[in-house]
Design a protein around this motif. Sequence first.
Motif, PDB file in Angstrom:
ATOM      1  N   TYR A   1      30.882  75.712  86.495  1.00 34.36           N
ATOM      2  CA  TYR A   1      30.154  76.976  86.373  1.00 34.36           C
ATOM      3  C   TYR A   1      31.062  78.140  86.758  1.00 34.36           C
ATOM      4  CZ  TYR A   1      26.596  80.546  87.304  1.00 34.36           C
ATOM      5  OH  TYR A   1      25.869  81.699  87.309  1.00 34.36           O
ATOM      6  N   ALA A   2      31.731  78.016  87.888  1.00 36.02           N
ATOM      7  CA  ALA A   2      32.624  79.079  88.355  1.00 36.02           C
ATOM      8  C   ALA A   2      33.797  79.259  87.397  1.00 36.02           C
ATOM      9  CB  ALA A   2      33.127  78.760  89.764  1.00 36.02           C
ATOM     10  N   CYS A   3      34.347  78.166  86.903  1.00 39.37           N
ATOM     11  CA  CYS A   3      35.477  78.226  85.978  1.00 39.37           C
ATOM     12  C   CYS A   3      35.070  78.894  84.665  1.00 39.37           C
ATOM     13  CB  CYS A   3      36.003  76.820  85.741  1.00 39.37           C
ATOM     14  SG  CYS A   3      37.491  76.772  84.736  1.00 39.37           S
ATOM     15  N   PHE A   4      33.887  78.535  84.144  1.00 44.18           N
ATOM     16  CA  PHE A   4      33.390  79.126  82.899  1.00 44.18           C
ATOM     17  C   PHE A   4      33.287  80.639  83.031  1.00 44.18           C
ATOM     18  CE2 PHE A   4      29.891  80.737  80.342  1.00 44.18           C
ATOM     19  CZ  PHE A   4      30.198  80.265  79.083  1.00 44.18           C
ATOM     20  N   HIS A   5      32.582  81.105  84.066  1.00 42.84           N
ATOM     21  CA  HIS A   5      32.393  82.541  84.249  1.00 42.84           C
ATOM     22  C   HIS A   5      33.699  83.255  84.560  1.00 42.84           C
ATOM     23  CE1 HIS A   5      28.121  82.986  83.751  1.00 42.84           C
ATOM     24  NE2 HIS A   5      27.934  81.863  84.424  1.00 42.84           N
ATOM     25  N   GLY A   6      34.538  82.636  85.380  1.00 47.25           N
ATOM     26  CA  GLY A   6      35.813  83.253  85.726  1.00 47.25           C
ATOM     27  C   GLY A   6      36.718  83.406  84.509  1.00 47.25           C
TER      28      GLY A   6
ATOM     29  N   CYS B   1      29.692  68.961  92.870  1.00 45.63           N
ATOM     30  CA  CYS B   1      30.827  69.870  93.078  1.00 45.63           C
ATOM     31  C   CYS B   1      31.557  70.145  91.751  1.00 45.63           C
ATOM     32  CB  CYS B   1      31.781  69.321  94.137  1.00 45.63           C
ATOM     33  SG  CYS B   1      32.599  67.776  93.692  1.00 45.63           S
ATOM     34  N   ILE B   2      31.589  69.165  90.860  1.00 46.46           N
ATOM     35  CA  ILE B   2      32.212  69.357  89.543  1.00 46.46           C
ATOM     36  C   ILE B   2      31.376  70.335  88.718  1.00 46.46           C
ATOM     37  CG2 ILE B   2      32.842  68.218  87.380  1.00 46.46           C
ATOM     38  CD1 ILE B   2      34.684  67.516  89.682  1.00 46.46           C
TER      39      ILE B   2
END
Length: 132
Positions: free
Chosen positions: A46-51, A40-41
């Motif tokens: 991954y989501a945080c990087f792209h966002g 989950c981390i």
Amino acid sequence: MMMMENLDMVNRDPNNINDHLKTAFDDVLAEVDGTHSIDCIWKASYACFHGCKSCFYNIFTFFCGIWMACFWGLDFAVISFAHVWCVTPTLRMCMIHCNLCQKTFGTWINCCCAPCCEVFSLIFSNIRVEKK
């Protein structure tokens, strides 16, 4: 000159000028075998990087994009003006003067130095060195 109708809104780097900036999550962050974070981390990272990458790029372009485009357009206009009206004519003038100097120097060498060199070569060509 490129018109707005011909502007490609899908491929915005048709000449691949910024290929070195193509970075994906896998190009920046990677965990080696045997060292893995909780799934989950990893997914949240991954989501945080792209966002964050997308969000901040859009914020920067919103506030600075038009001004930077204006600056670079002005800069390239000044460079084009300088080359068309100053640099190219100056280089052409130098080439004309250098061509004149080259012809003058070449004529002087052929008229003054070449006969002397030819005479000395004829004089020294008859010298023979023998071993005893």
